[in-house]
Enzyme design. Sequence first.
Site, PDB file in Angstrom:
ATOM      1  N   TRP A  17       0.879  -1.170   0.000  1.00  0.00           N
ATOM      2  CA  TRP A  17       0.000   0.000   0.000  1.00  0.00           C
ATOM      3  C   TRP A  17       0.915   1.218   0.000  1.00  0.00           C
ATOM      4  O   TRP A  17       1.709   1.413   0.915  1.00  0.00           O
ATOM      5  CB  TRP A  17      -0.936   0.033   1.203  1.00  0.00           C
ATOM      6  CG  TRP A  17      -1.602   1.365   1.321  1.00  0.00           C
ATOM      7  CD1 TRP A  17      -2.445   1.938   0.409  1.00  0.00           C
ATOM      8  CD2 TRP A  17      -1.437   2.322   2.375  1.00  0.00           C
ATOM      9  NE1 TRP A  17      -2.816   3.189   0.845  1.00  0.00           N
ATOM     10  CE2 TRP A  17      -2.212   3.448   2.035  1.00  0.00           C
ATOM     11  CE3 TRP A  17      -0.711   2.330   3.575  1.00  0.00           C
ATOM     12  CZ2 TRP A  17      -2.282   4.571   2.853  1.00  0.00           C
ATOM     13  CZ3 TRP A  17      -0.783   3.452   4.385  1.00  0.00           C
ATOM     14  CH2 TRP A  17      -1.570   4.556   4.020  1.00  0.00           C
TER      15      TRP A  17
ATOM     16  N   GLU B 274      -2.547  -2.730  -3.096  1.00  0.00           N
ATOM     17  CA  GLU B 274      -3.754  -2.225  -2.423  1.00  0.00           C
ATOM     18  C   GLU B 274      -4.028  -0.786  -2.868  1.00  0.00           C
ATOM     19  O   GLU B 274      -3.237   0.118  -2.592  1.00  0.00           O
ATOM     20  CB  GLU B 274      -3.530  -2.272  -0.898  1.00  0.00           C
ATOM     21  CG  GLU B 274      -4.685  -1.710  -0.077  1.00  0.00           C
ATOM     22  CD  GLU B 274      -4.416  -1.754   1.431  1.00  0.00           C
ATOM     23  OE1 GLU B 274      -3.279  -2.084   1.833  1.00  0.00           O
ATOM     24  OE2 GLU B 274      -5.342  -1.438   2.193  1.00  0.00           O
TER      25      GLU B 274
ATOM     26  N   LYS C  94      -6.418   2.816  -3.169  1.00  0.00           N
ATOM     27  CA  LYS C  94      -7.164   3.621  -2.209  1.00  0.00           C
ATOM     28  C   LYS C  94      -7.789   4.802  -2.935  1.00  0.00           C
ATOM     29  O   LYS C  94      -7.285   5.230  -3.976  1.00  0.00           O
ATOM     30  CB  LYS C  94      -6.197   4.103  -1.117  1.00  0.00           C
ATOM     31  CG  LYS C  94      -6.879   4.819   0.027  1.00  0.00           C
ATOM     32  CD  LYS C  94      -6.019   4.810   1.278  1.00  0.00           C
ATOM     33  CE  LYS C  94      -6.608   5.709   2.342  1.00  0.00           C
ATOM     34  NZ  LYS C  94      -5.955   5.586   3.635  1.00  0.00           N
TER      35      LYS C  94
ATOM     36  N   ASP D 170      -9.404  -3.524   0.180  1.00  0.00           N
ATOM     37  CA  ASP D 170      -9.592  -3.018   1.539  1.00  0.00           C
ATOM     38  C   ASP D 170     -11.003  -2.425   1.603  1.00  0.00           C
ATOM     39  O   ASP D 170     -11.383  -1.622   0.741  1.00  0.00           O
ATOM     40  CB  ASP D 170      -8.535  -1.958   1.861  1.00  0.00           C
ATOM     41  CG  ASP D 170      -8.658  -1.417   3.290  1.00  0.00           C
ATOM     42  OD1 ASP D 170      -7.711  -1.588   4.079  1.00  0.00           O
ATOM     43  OD2 ASP D 170      -9.700  -0.803   3.610  1.00  0.00           O
TER      44      ASP D 170
ATOM     45  N   HIS E   4     -11.542   1.485   1.215  1.00  0.00           N
ATOM     46  CA  HIS E   4     -10.804   2.226   0.193  1.00  0.00           C
ATOM     47  C   HIS E   4     -11.594   2.568  -1.058  1.00  0.00           C
ATOM     48  O   HIS E   4     -11.022   2.799  -2.118  1.00  0.00           O
ATOM     49  CB  HIS E   4      -9.542   1.455  -0.187  1.00  0.00           C
ATOM     50  CG  HIS E   4      -8.504   1.492   0.896  1.00  0.00           C
ATOM     51  ND1 HIS E   4      -7.199   1.164   0.701  1.00  0.00           N
ATOM     52  CD2 HIS E   4      -8.599   1.859   2.202  1.00  0.00           C
ATOM     53  CE1 HIS E   4      -6.525   1.302   1.826  1.00  0.00           C
ATOM     54  NE2 HIS E   4      -7.359   1.713   2.759  1.00  0.00           N
TER      55      HIS E   4
ATOM     56  N   HIS F 172      -8.288  -6.786   3.046  1.00  0.00           N
ATOM     57  CA  HIS F 172      -8.148  -6.075   4.310  1.00  0.00           C
ATOM     58  C   HIS F 172      -9.573  -5.799   4.763  1.00  0.00           C
ATOM     59  O   HIS F 172     -10.208  -4.863   4.289  1.00  0.00           O
ATOM     60  CB  HIS F 172      -7.402  -4.747   4.125  1.00  0.00           C
ATOM     61  CG  HIS F 172      -5.925  -4.880   4.244  1.00  0.00           C
ATOM     62  ND1 HIS F 172      -5.083  -3.794   4.185  1.00  0.00           N
ATOM     63  CD2 HIS F 172      -5.127  -5.974   4.447  1.00  0.00           C
ATOM     64  CE1 HIS F 172      -3.830  -4.225   4.330  1.00  0.00           C
ATOM     65  NE2 HIS F 172      -3.832  -5.519   4.487  1.00  0.00           N
TER      66      HIS F 172
ATOM     67  N   ASP G  46     -12.197   6.371   5.722  1.00  0.00           N
ATOM     68  CA  ASP G  46     -11.446   5.125   5.943  1.00  0.00           C
ATOM     69  C   ASP G  46     -10.920   5.101   7.375  1.00  0.00           C
ATOM     70  O   ASP G  46      -9.716   5.141   7.614  1.00  0.00           O
ATOM     71  CB  ASP G  46     -10.294   5.080   4.920  1.00  0.00           C
ATOM     72  CG  ASP G  46      -9.476   3.807   5.040  1.00  0.00           C
ATOM     73  OD1 ASP G  46     -10.030   2.787   5.480  1.00  0.00           O
ATOM     74  OD2 ASP G  46      -8.276   3.845   4.706  1.00  0.00           O
TER      75      ASP G  46
ATOM     76  N   ASP H 118     -11.019   2.857   9.757  1.00  0.00           N
ATOM     77  CA  ASP H 118     -10.456   1.622  10.305  1.00  0.00           C
ATOM     78  C   ASP H 118     -10.973   1.292  11.702  1.00  0.00           C
ATOM     79  O   ASP H 118     -10.202   0.930  12.594  1.00  0.00           O
ATOM     80  CB  ASP H 118      -8.920   1.676  10.280  1.00  0.00           C
ATOM     81  CG  ASP H 118      -8.376   1.655   8.855  1.00  0.00           C
ATOM     82  OD1 ASP H 118      -8.521   0.632   8.186  1.00  0.00           O
ATOM     83  OD2 ASP H 118      -7.850   2.702   8.403  1.00  0.00           O
TER      84      ASP H 118
ATOM     85  N   ASP I 128      -7.784  -5.312   8.911  1.00  0.00           N
ATOM     86  CA  ASP I 128      -7.089  -4.025   8.947  1.00  0.00           C
ATOM     87  C   ASP I 128      -7.937  -3.011   9.710  1.00  0.00           C
ATOM     88  O   ASP I 128      -8.803  -2.358   9.138  1.00  0.00           O
ATOM     89  CB  ASP I 128      -6.812  -3.537   7.512  1.00  0.00           C
ATOM     90  CG  ASP I 128      -5.949  -2.274   7.504  1.00  0.00           C
ATOM     91  OD1 ASP I 128      -5.453  -1.883   8.577  1.00  0.00           O
ATOM     92  OD2 ASP I 128      -5.785  -1.680   6.420  1.00  0.00           O
TER      93      ASP I 128
HETATM   94  C1  RNT Z   1      -4.325   2.383   4.792  1.00  0.00           C
HETATM   95  C2  RNT Z   1      -4.289   0.971   4.311  1.00  0.00           C
HETATM   96  C3  RNT Z   1      -3.155   0.131   4.819  1.00  0.00           C
HETATM   97  C4  RNT Z   1      -2.834   0.372   6.279  1.00  0.00           C
HETATM   98  C5  RNT Z   1      -1.864  -0.603   6.873  1.00  0.00           C
HETATM   99  C6  RNT Z   1      -1.256  -0.089   8.119  1.00  0.00           C
HETATM  100  O1  RNT Z   1      -5.414   3.054   4.377  1.00  0.00           O
HETATM  101  O2  RNT Z   1      -5.510   0.355   4.571  1.00  0.00           O
HETATM  102  O3  RNT Z   1      -3.404  -1.187   4.561  1.00  0.00           O
HETATM  103  O4  RNT Z   1      -3.981   0.379   7.049  1.00  0.00           O
HETATM  104  O5  RNT Z   1      -0.953  -0.993   5.935  1.00  0.00           O
HETATM  105 ZN    ZN Z   2      -5.581  -1.734   4.237  1.00  0.00          ZN
END
Ligand code: RNT
Ligand code: ZN
Length: 413
Positions: free
Chosen positions: A178, A217, A219, A253, A256, A280, A288, A290, A320
């Site tokens: 990423w 990955e 975003k 993810d 994203h 993820h 985003d 998390d 994630d």
């Molecule tokens: C960030 C991504 C990534 C991170 C990690 C720490 O938006 O999702 O994967 O969360 O690599």
């Molecule tokens: Zn991620």
Amino acid sequence: MYEEARKRYASYGIDTEKAIETLRNIPISINCWQGDDVIGFEKGAGALTGGIQTTGSYPGRARNAEELMADFSLAISIIPGRKRLNLHASYLITERETGRDTIEPEDFAPWVDYAKRHGLGLDFNPTFFSHPMVKENLTVSSPEKEVREFWIRHGIQSRKVAKYFADELGTHSVCNFWIPDGFKDTPADRLSPRLRLRDALDRIYDGRLEGVVDSLESKVFGIGVESFTVGSSEFYLGYAASHKDKGLCLLLDAGHYHPTEYISEKLSALLCTFDKVPLHVSRPVRWDSDHVIRLDDELREIAKEIVACNAIDRVLIGLDFFDASINRIAAWVIGTRNMQKALLIALLSPYRQMADMQDSYDYTGLLALSEELKALPWSEVWDEYLAREGVKGGIDWLDDVRAYESEVLMKRC
Ligand code: RNT
Ligand code: ZN
């Protein structure tokens, strides 16, 4: 209770024993970075950059490898089934003077020992953030050659670490890139940074590494890089698909994409092209963010797709999330167990029968059945599974986490 539940499911043609057996063998890759707010162990580590943020100041954050391992060990003792650990390059454990661009497999040897002791597979991520060589939010797409070269070396070295994990542990290692490169405001030139990213990837992926699952990955945006992301979804989808022969694949993810897009909807699309689809699994709240994953509709739909697409071996489930406002060990347990609950619910559904209904245009029956299934006693099957795994059910596990909190976490300052 379980016997009653077993009979109920059997009347729908569902074998609860088979569901339990399948669930036990689905590995979940748990992100190490929930344990310390994505800080890692590098000298001078502190500010988290790259457009991601942890918020909250719950006491007891792991400050070093020893603490992170101890905390994680408690978490996995309360999580049933097969587990993997997902590491970032910034979590190296070494006495060697080294930089991101000179990391070596040996810098992660203690993690391999730990993984062997606990029967875990290891996944890996290069860390393209929280570092002085990130210049104006750019790494491999920087206009400065020196910056690009530094991060290309980091990418190359990172794949070596993943290869080492795969060789040592006899299971694959996802090496996920990423790269948060982007611009706060509308760029004048969108193409050049993307061409530089493409050229960097060409250098980094110069051959397949047996046992390594190389993934990219994408975003949509990050904090401070709201207007443009170099590694967008279209960019990486195109790159990964056209380098499939090198083993590249795309990681999804959950946080994203645009707010009305869901990765559950995208899984089957990728499975038409790629052999493996790493995930993820996260929970975006307004952005985003998390958050720790809840057993919500999207989580259930992700699990449903994995099972209904018959892709348990092809979708590599990674988590994630990183919430610093709650007990971090509880966060691991709650999130991972939710993933497993969602998978169990999915495994307890008659998808063959439902697909037949779809193919015979019986949408009425399909709606009726899928809504009835929601009321079936999956939690009895879950409790039975935990009991067989020797793991506490209900909310009782929280007592162990709270005891550890007062004995260990509260003494960290
Ligand atoms: C960030 C991504 C990534 C991170 C990690 C720490 O938006 O999702 O994967 O969360 O690599
Ligand atoms: Zn991620």
